[in-house]
Design a protein around this motif. Structure first.
Motif, short mmCIF file in Angstrom:
data_model
loop_
_atom_site.label_atom_id
_atom_site.label_comp_id
_atom_site.label_asym_id
_atom_site.label_seq_id
_atom_site.Cartn_x
_atom_site.Cartn_y
_atom_site.Cartn_z
N ARG A 1 -146.26 -2.05 -11.68
CA ARG A 1 -145.16 -1.85 -12.62
C ARG A 1 -143.79 -2.10 -11.97
O ARG A 1 -142.94 -2.76 -12.55
CB ARG A 1 -145.23 -0.43 -13.18
CG ARG A 1 -144.05 -0.03 -14.05
CD ARG A 1 -144.17 1.42 -14.49
NE ARG A 1 -142.93 1.90 -15.08
CZ ARG A 1 -142.58 1.71 -16.34
NH1 ARG A 1 -143.38 1.05 -17.14
NH2 ARG A 1 -141.43 2.19 -16.80
N SER B 1 -154.29 4.61 -24.47
CA SER B 1 -153.24 3.96 -25.24
C SER B 1 -153.19 2.47 -24.93
O SER B 1 -153.05 1.64 -25.84
CB SER B 1 -151.89 4.61 -24.90
OG SER B 1 -150.83 3.91 -25.50
N GLY B 2 -153.33 2.13 -23.66
CA GLY B 2 -153.29 0.72 -23.29
C GLY B 2 -154.40 -0.08 -23.91
O GLY B 2 -154.21 -1.20 -24.38
N ARG C 1 -142.50 -3.81 -24.18
CA ARG C 1 -143.18 -3.08 -25.26
C ARG C 1 -143.09 -3.88 -26.57
O ARG C 1 -144.03 -3.89 -27.36
CB ARG C 1 -142.56 -1.70 -25.45
CG ARG C 1 -142.89 -0.71 -24.34
CD ARG C 1 -142.41 0.69 -24.69
NE ARG C 1 -142.68 1.62 -23.62
CZ ARG C 1 -143.85 2.21 -23.40
NH1 ARG C 1 -144.87 1.94 -24.22
NH2 ARG C 1 -144.02 3.04 -22.40
N ARG C 2 -141.96 -4.51 -26.78
CA ARG C 2 -141.76 -5.31 -27.99
C ARG C 2 -142.60 -6.60 -27.95
O ARG C 2 -143.11 -7.05 -28.97
CB ARG C 2 -140.27 -5.65 -28.13
CG ARG C 2 -139.93 -6.57 -29.30
CD ARG C 2 -140.17 -5.90 -30.64
NE ARG C 2 -139.80 -6.76 -31.73
CZ ARG C 2 -140.58 -7.73 -32.22
NH1 ARG C 2 -141.78 -7.95 -31.68
NH2 ARG C 2 -140.16 -8.47 -33.23
N LEU D 1 -147.38 -0.32 -18.39
CA LEU D 1 -146.29 0.18 -19.24
C LEU D 1 -146.02 1.67 -19.05
O LEU D 1 -144.99 2.16 -19.49
CB LEU D 1 -146.59 -0.10 -20.72
CG LEU D 1 -146.28 -1.51 -21.20
CD1 LEU D 1 -146.63 -1.65 -22.67
CD2 LEU D 1 -144.81 -1.85 -20.99
N LYS D 2 -146.91 2.38 -18.41
CA LYS D 2 -146.78 3.82 -18.28
C LYS D 2 -146.14 4.18 -16.95
O LYS D 2 -146.70 3.91 -15.89
CB LYS D 2 -148.15 4.49 -18.40
CG LYS D 2 -148.16 6.00 -18.14
CD LYS D 2 -147.42 6.78 -19.21
CE LYS D 2 -147.56 8.28 -18.99
NZ LYS D 2 -146.80 9.07 -19.96
N GLU E 1 -154.07 0.42 -28.27
CA GLU E 1 -152.85 0.15 -29.02
C GLU E 1 -152.12 -1.10 -28.55
O GLU E 1 -151.85 -2.01 -29.34
CB GLU E 1 -151.92 1.36 -28.92
CG GLU E 1 -152.50 2.64 -29.51
CD GLU E 1 -151.64 3.86 -29.22
OE1 GLU E 1 -150.47 3.67 -28.86
OE2 GLU E 1 -152.14 4.99 -29.35
N VAL E 2 -151.80 -1.16 -27.26
CA VAL E 2 -150.96 -2.25 -26.77
C VAL E 2 -151.77 -3.49 -26.45
O VAL E 2 -151.38 -4.60 -26.79
CB VAL E 2 -150.17 -1.79 -25.52
CG1 VAL E 2 -149.22 -2.91 -25.06
CG2 VAL E 2 -149.38 -0.53 -25.82
N PRO F 1 -145.70 -7.52 -25.81
CA PRO F 1 -146.72 -7.22 -24.80
C PRO F 1 -147.29 -8.44 -24.09
O PRO F 1 -147.78 -8.32 -22.95
CB PRO F 1 -147.82 -6.50 -25.60
CG PRO F 1 -147.12 -5.96 -26.80
CD PRO F 1 -146.05 -6.96 -27.13
N THR G 1 -138.45 -2.66 -19.78
CA THR G 1 -139.58 -1.90 -20.32
C THR G 1 -139.63 -2.00 -21.83
O THR G 1 -140.71 -2.25 -22.42
CB THR G 1 -139.47 -0.42 -19.90
OG1 THR G 1 -139.49 -0.32 -18.48
CG2 THR G 1 -140.63 0.39 -20.47
N GLU G 2 -138.48 -1.82 -22.48
CA GLU G 2 -138.44 -1.90 -23.95
C GLU G 2 -138.79 -3.31 -24.44
O GLU G 2 -139.47 -3.47 -25.46
CB GLU G 2 -137.06 -1.50 -24.45
CG GLU G 2 -136.77 -0.02 -24.31
CD GLU G 2 -137.82 0.82 -25.03
OE1 GLU G 2 -138.16 0.52 -26.18
OE2 GLU G 2 -138.33 1.78 -24.40
#
Length: 424
Positions: free
Chosen positions: A163, A50-51, A213-214, A76-77, A54-55, A216, A209-210
């Motif tokens: 993290r 995913s990293g 994500r918004r 992020l995980k 996607e991100v 990166p 965290t949010e």
């Protein structure tokens, strides 16, 4: 990358490309149970996929940070911690470690101690999409090879880019973003997500965290902030590695020498597992309190601060037992530090605790000690290093009605303490 994205729906393919076993040959030594771990499973594989797809589509082409950092794809995980990163990095740099070890073996080791090994997953053939093995001349032990690691690559606790640190310091590095427009957008979004007058630490972590994500790119700014403090990271790592060498090698060997010369620690002839376990704990208590043995539990002026370190020291010192000794045994109420047994009907649990975690641990086991007639099925060895910790320990024991109960052993490891505290 698009091809891998299609493959990711297939679990077998995901395992092949993203999941790796722990490189147990890279055994650096001071653990409680051994060097065989579970490795990197599907949770890690999914997080990594995913990293990358996607991100962090610009991974390897960063503009903000100075270099490439594989830790980035796991920031992020939740749940992807230092052990996962360590296992992944060791797999990633395995060709380097193999070459480093081979050169050392050829230069310094007798051929008696070396063999040629065929090592799996050393390089990746991008044209065929497969992992390739390779042969190396390496040190051999127990029919397996050994991997050496340069000391300047070692860390002990959390890696420098992690993290937890990113979330804890989110507000500090986010307000230092040079781009004024981005800084304002980030601040507004963070406040909007936070949405409380008196947010808790957990609320702030979730909001951070949010927000990341918004946006990166914030991760690149965090990494750049860490890069600017790289000298501090190196100094900390060197200090930690020196501390491990000091405590677990030099001082522990001195402790064992003292246990051999001054006590009957290694020649206990007890009839039961409880008697043997208790005698060993009491011998250790005697050396620490009355023979200046406390000094073995300090790194300079600082006492060891992790219970796991205390457990490791006891396990390394507590060899040559009559009883079968196992670490981290789960008896149905959660894992305990050690279990000594002489058959299925004779077993004793031993736990070493420090003052800071004592109350929560003891509250769950009060009845074990209060109702014990003679020998309880467990021994609780409680170690304190300061006057404040001593007061806390005895207050907890008094409050719970456990002062003087069988199975409770208090060990005074204060420095330069000449007058011994009353024994529990």
């Amino acid at each position: 990358m698009a091809q891998v994205s299609v493959w990711a729906g297939n679990l077998q393919v995901l395992k092949y490309y993203y999941c790796f076993p722990e490189v147990k040959q890279n055994y650096l030594g001071f653990c409680k149970k051994g060097n065989s771990g579970s490795g990197l499973g599907l949770d890690f594989g999914r997080a990594l996929h995913s990293g990358l797809t996607e991100v962090f589509k610009n991974f390897g082409e960063e503009i903000v940070s100075k270099g490439k950092h594989i830790e980035k794809v796991c920031l992020l995980k939740e749940g992807i911690g230092r052990d996962n990163i360590s296992d992944f990095i060791t797999n990633l740099i395995k060709p380097y470690l193999l070459k480093y070890t081979e050169e050392f073996a050829k230069s310094y080791l007798s051929s008696t101690y070396c063999k040629i090994f065929k090592v799996d997953k050393v390089s990746f053939d991008y044209d065929r999409g497969v992992w390739l093995p390779k042969e190396y001349y390496l040190p051999a032990f127990n029919n397996d090879y050994v991997l050496l690691t340069p000391a300047n690559l070692l860390v002990r606790d959390e890696i420098w880019i992690n993290r937890t640190d990113m979330l804890n310091n989110f507000e500090r590095f986010s307000i230092a973003i040079p781009d004024e427009v981005l800084r304002m957008q980030v601040n507004e979004y963070f406040i909007q997500v936070l949405g409380e007058d008196k947010p808790t630490k957990k609320n702030r972590e979730n909001a951070a965290t949010e927000t990341i994500r918004r946006f990166p790119v914030l991760i690149d700014h965090y990494i750049r902030n860490q890069e600017d403090r790289e000298k501090e990271a190196l100094a900390r790592s060197l200090s930690d590695v020196h501390g491990v060498k000091q405590v677990f090698i030099e001082q522990l060997l001195d402790l064992i020498d003292q246990l051999v010369s001054d006590t009957d620690f290694y020649s206990v002839k007890a009839k039961t597992s409880y008697e043997e376990a208790m005698e060993r704990v009491l011998y250790l208590k005697h050396v620490i309190e009355n023979c200046d043995g406390y000094r073995y539990f300090y790194d300079g002026d600082k006492p060891i601060h992790r219970e796991s370190d205390l457990h490791i020291m006891y396990r390394l010192a507590c060899c040559n037992t009559i009883s079968d000794t196992n670490a981290e045994v789960n008896n149905g109420r959660g894992p305990v530090d050690f279990k000594l047994s002489q058959g299925s009907k004779d077993a004793t649990l031993v736990e070493f605790k420090m003052a800071r975690t004592l109350k929560r641990n003891l509250e769950k086991q009060v009845d074990v000690y209060k109702n014990a007639n003679g020998n309880p099925p467990a021994i609780k060895a409680i170690v304190f290093f300061t006057d404040e910790e001593m007061e806390k320990v005895y207050k907890i024991l008094n409050d719970l009605g456990l002062t003087g109960k069988p199975g409770i052993v208090v060990i005074d490891a204060r420095k330069n303490n000449k007058i011994q505290a009353s024994k529990a």
